[in-house]
Design a protein around this motif. Structure first.
Motif, PDB file in Angstrom:
ATOM      1  N   ARG A  59       5.127  -8.272 -22.349  1.00 14.23           N
ATOM      2  CA  ARG A  59       4.758  -9.486 -23.316  1.00 14.23           C
ATOM      3  C   ARG A  59       6.143  -8.975 -24.639  1.00 14.23           C
ATOM      4  N   ALA A  60       6.639  -8.144 -24.112  1.00  9.98           N
ATOM      5  CA  ALA A  60       8.010  -8.064 -25.228  1.00  9.98           C
ATOM      6  C   ALA A  60       9.598  -8.018 -23.668  1.00  9.98           C
ATOM      7  N   GLY A  61       8.750  -8.540 -22.579  1.00  7.08           N
ATOM      8  CA  GLY A  61      10.160  -9.301 -22.367  1.00  7.08           C
ATOM      9  C   GLY A  61      10.245  -8.508 -22.009  1.00  7.08           C
ATOM     10  N   PHE A 178     -13.638   4.531 -17.102  1.00  8.03           N
ATOM     11  CA  PHE A 178     -13.307   3.054 -16.985  1.00  8.03           C
ATOM     12  C   PHE A 178     -13.414   3.141 -18.839  1.00  8.03           C
ATOM     13  N   VAL A 179     -14.721   3.966 -19.417  1.00  8.99           N
ATOM     14  CA  VAL A 179     -14.370   3.819 -20.705  1.00  8.99           C
ATOM     15  C   VAL A 179     -13.523   3.684 -21.804  1.00  8.99           C
ATOM     16  N   LEU A 180     -12.629   4.777 -20.698  1.00  6.21           N
ATOM     17  CA  LEU A 180     -11.086   4.810 -21.839  1.00  6.21           C
ATOM     18  C   LEU A 180     -10.632   3.873 -21.514  1.00  6.21           C
ATOM     19  N   ALA A 181     -10.631   2.969 -20.117  1.00  4.89           N
ATOM     20  CA  ALA A 181      -9.700   1.641 -20.082  1.00  4.89           C
ATOM     21  C   ALA A 181     -10.219   0.486 -20.743  1.00  4.89           C
ATOM     22  N   LEU A 182     -11.242   0.134 -21.307  1.00  7.36           N
ATOM     23  CA  LEU A 182     -11.738  -0.472 -22.301  1.00  7.36           C
ATOM     24  C   LEU A 182     -11.019  -0.615 -23.875  1.00  7.36           C
ATOM     25  N   ALA A 183     -11.440   0.964 -24.374  1.00  9.21           N
ATOM     26  CA  ALA A 183     -11.023   1.154 -25.121  1.00  9.21           C
ATOM     27  C   ALA A 183     -10.190   0.891 -26.014  1.00  9.21           C
ATOM     28  N   LEU A 184      -8.838   0.995 -24.733  1.00  8.12           N
ATOM     29  CA  LEU A 184      -7.596   0.622 -24.328  1.00  8.12           C
ATOM     30  C   LEU A 184      -7.095  -0.463 -24.997  1.00  8.12           C
ATOM     31  N   ALA A 185      -7.730  -1.215 -23.371  1.00  8.75           N
ATOM     32  CA  ALA A 185      -8.086  -2.702 -24.016  1.00  8.75           C
ATOM     33  C   ALA A 185      -7.900  -3.349 -25.242  1.00  8.75           C
ATOM     34  N   GLY A 186      -9.313  -2.833 -25.716  1.00 10.77           N
ATOM     35  CA  GLY A 186      -9.191  -3.236 -27.115  1.00 10.77           C
ATOM     36  C   GLY A 186      -8.146  -2.926 -28.765  1.00 10.77           C
ATOM     37  N   THR A 187      -8.005  -1.594 -27.891  1.00  5.86           N
ATOM     38  CA  THR A 187      -6.928  -0.782 -28.877  1.00  5.86           C
ATOM     39  C   THR A 187      -5.444  -1.641 -28.781  1.00  5.86           C
ATOM     40  N   LEU A 188      -5.030  -1.687 -26.983  1.00  5.10           N
ATOM     41  CA  LEU A 188      -3.830  -3.140 -27.204  1.00  5.10           C
ATOM     42  C   LEU A 188      -4.008  -4.376 -28.345  1.00  5.10           C
ATOM     43  N   TRP A 189      -4.651  -5.058 -28.649  1.00  7.95           N
ATOM     44  CA  TRP A 189      -5.261  -6.221 -28.694  1.00  7.95           C
ATOM     45  C   TRP A 189      -5.217  -6.020 -29.453  1.00  7.95           C
ATOM     46  N   PHE A 191      -3.234  -3.636 -31.952  1.00 11.85           N
ATOM     47  CA  PHE A 191      -2.348  -3.126 -31.834  1.00 11.85           C
ATOM     48  C   PHE A 191      -0.831  -4.416 -32.113  1.00 11.85           C
ATOM     49  N   LEU A 192      -1.759  -5.088 -30.932  1.00 11.75           N
ATOM     50  CA  LEU A 192      -0.731  -6.766 -30.752  1.00 11.75           C
ATOM     51  C   LEU A 192      -0.272  -7.289 -31.926  1.00 11.75           C
ATOM     52  N   MET A 193      -1.425  -7.945 -32.012  1.00 16.86           N
ATOM     53  CA  MET A 193      -2.750  -8.948 -33.440  1.00 16.86           C
ATOM     54  C   MET A 193      -2.360  -8.586 -34.263  1.00 16.86           C
ATOM     55  N   HIS A 194      -2.710  -7.285 -35.005  1.00 16.05           N
ATOM     56  CA  HIS A 194      -3.114  -6.691 -36.243  1.00 16.05           C
ATOM     57  C   HIS A 194      -2.283  -5.881 -36.780  1.00 16.05           C
ATOM     58  N   THR A 195      -1.149  -5.480 -36.119  1.00 12.32           N
ATOM     59  CA  THR A 195       0.205  -4.668 -37.128  1.00 12.32           C
ATOM     60  C   THR A 195       1.575  -5.309 -36.769  1.00 12.32           C
ATOM     61  N   ALA A 196       2.244  -5.012 -38.187  1.00 12.42           N
ATOM     62  CA  ALA A 196       3.896  -4.433 -38.161  1.00 12.42           C
ATOM     63  C   ALA A 196       4.607  -4.427 -37.076  1.00 12.42           C
ATOM     64  N   ALA A 197       3.736  -3.272 -35.793  1.00 15.77           N
ATOM     65  CA  ALA A 197       4.782  -3.627 -35.079  1.00 15.77           C
ATOM     66  C   ALA A 197       4.523  -3.905 -33.825  1.00 15.77           C
ATOM     67  N   VAL A 201       6.905  -6.562 -31.624  1.00 14.11           N
ATOM     68  CA  VAL A 201       6.940  -6.844 -29.904  1.00 14.11           C
ATOM     69  C   VAL A 201       6.915  -8.398 -29.706  1.00 14.11           C
ATOM     70  N   ARG A 202       5.711  -9.332 -30.214  1.00 13.33           N
ATOM     71  CA  ARG A 202       5.899 -10.012 -29.332  1.00 13.33           C
ATOM     72  C   ARG A 202       6.834 -10.647 -30.241  1.00 13.33           C
ATOM     73  N   ALA A 203       7.432 -10.721 -30.828  1.00 16.34           N
ATOM     74  CA  ALA A 203       9.104 -10.989 -31.518  1.00 16.34           C
ATOM     75  C   ALA A 203      10.080 -10.876 -30.541  1.00 16.34           C
ATOM     76  N   VAL A 204       9.901  -9.930 -30.042  1.00 15.73           N
ATOM     77  CA  VAL A 204      11.587  -9.189 -29.095  1.00 15.73           C
ATOM     78  C   VAL A 204      11.244  -9.947 -27.576  1.00 15.73           C
ATOM     79  N   GLY A 205      10.236 -10.440 -27.358  1.00 17.01           N
ATOM     80  CA  GLY A 205       9.163 -11.029 -25.986  1.00 17.01           C
ATOM     81  C   GLY A 205       9.858 -12.535 -26.117  1.00 17.01           C
ATOM     82  N   ALA A 206       9.449 -12.870 -27.488  1.00 17.03           N
ATOM     83  CA  ALA A 206       9.826 -14.295 -27.691  1.00 17.03           C
ATOM     84  C   ALA A 206      11.161 -14.618 -27.984  1.00 17.03           C
ATOM     85  N   GLY A 207      11.935 -13.944 -27.848  1.00 15.80           N
ATOM     86  CA  GLY A 207      13.220 -13.658 -28.012  1.00 15.80           C
ATOM     87  C   GLY A 207      14.067 -12.809 -28.799  1.00 15.80           C
ATOM     88  N   ALA A 208      14.262 -11.758 -28.138  1.00 16.49           N
ATOM     89  CA  ALA A 208      14.988 -10.360 -28.487  1.00 16.49           C
ATOM     90  C   ALA A 208      16.451 -11.055 -29.881  1.00 16.49           C
TER      91      ALA A 208
END
Length: 326
Positions: A59-61, A178-189, A191-197, A201-208
């Motif tokens: 996602r960050a290229g 398995f539960v921990l992995a599911l929690a991390l998936a939700g947390t990562l989503w 993080f990527l969609m609702h935080t400045a950081a 990450v998405r901006a750098v992946g689109a074009g550094a």
């Protein structure tokens, strides 16, 4: 349906009894509660951890091809910590083992990040080479300093109960990882969609270069952060495997989870929540392939062939869509 068709075509082309093999695959993946809870979901758990790791990096290229090595580094660190701290209470020993696994994965990824920052070494090359180093490091560890006390088998001693992830359902192998992995998936989503950081990450992946010039984003720092975080997720996958499934370290502990996870992430188009679905799909495919080998004499490597065909199909469809829109 596409996967079923691909499997059927391969079976027929190979001269196998396709109906019998497909029935064995279904039974091995979904045919009983034990198949689901002790095979499919157990196989999907490391794929989910490492799929998230690969998805975050891509996602960050960053072409992190080293999730396999980072998973193995995490497994080594978790077992080492567990063997030394197994006498502590579970609320202390187990988290320490998991944290050690995540830390080792991040350090392993950090080596490649440092090589890229300091010397411009392509991460595809460095991470791939580090995979082989990790494989041989496991071999050295289980035949040397971490070998079980009798020095007969090339593996470590089993972890104490205090360093084992508890089972979610009695009588089945599915564990808390398995539960921990599911929690991390939700947390990562989130993080990527609702935080400045996450936006950085998405901006750098689109074009550094664009992120650097138009957005004032420190692309190098963001890439280094993502690289290390990706390694931590993969390392946590290794720690989860040894504390939740194998309870010891041995050669071949990973059947290629780090490589399969690339297919998992690409098929999900790098979306953290979609990675949950593709990890479950690939977990079912691998569990079913094992059952096909056992019950229908079909080589289990068929799963790897189907995974490759699925990824190639997705890439071909994406390419066709881009040409249509051009």
């Amino acid at each position: 349906l596409v996967i079923v068709a691909a499997v059927t075509v391969i079976l027929v082309a190979g001269g196998y009894d396709a109906p019998r093999a497909m029935a064995a695959m279904w039974d091995g993946a979904f045919g009983s509660p034990y198949a689901i809870l002790s095979a499919t979901l157990v196989r999907a758990t490391p794929l989910l951890f490492v799929g998230l790791a690969v998805g975050l990096a891509f996602r960050a290229g960053i072409l992190n091809i080293g999730a396999e090595g980072q998973l193995l580094a995490g497994a080594i660190a978790a077992v080492t910590t567990g063997l030394f701290l197994g006498g502590l209470p579970r609320p202390l020993a187990l988290p320490l083992a998991l944290v050690a696994g995540a830390a080792a994965g991040s350090v392993w990824a950090g080596i490649a990040a440092w090589l890229k920052q300091q010397f411009g070494v392509l991460e595809v090359i460095s991470t791939l080479m580090l995979n082989f180093v990790a494989v041989y490091l496991v071999s050295w560890a289980v035949r040397g300093p971490l070998q079980e006390p009798t020095h007969v088998y090339p593996q470590t001693a089993e972890l104490a109960n205090a360093v084992r992830l508890p089972a979610l359902i009695a009588g089945h192998r599915l564990h808390l990882g398995f539960v921990l992995a599911l929690a991390l998936a939700g947390t990562l989503w989130w993080f990527l969609m609702h935080t400045a950081a996450g936006f950085r990450v998405r901006a750098v992946g689109a074009g550094a270069r664009a992120a650097r010039s138009a957005g004032g984003i420190n692309a190098s720092r963001t890439a280094a952060f993502v690289f290390i975080a990706s390694g931590a997720l993969a390392g946590l996958g290794g720690a989860s495997e040894v504390t939740g499934v194998t309870f010891s370290l041995y050669e071949g502990i990973s059947p290629g989870y780090g490589y399969s996870a690339i297919a998992v992430a690409l098929l999900a188009r790098l979306h953290p929540l979609a990675i949950v679905g593709t990890a479950l799909l690939f977990g079912a495919l691998e569990a079913g392939a094992s059952a096909m080998q056992r019950d229908a004499n079909v080589p289990s490597v068929l799963a790897a062939v189907v995974e490759a065909l699925v990824v190639l199909g997705v890439l071909a469809l994406d390419r066709a869509r881009i040409r249509r829109n051009a």
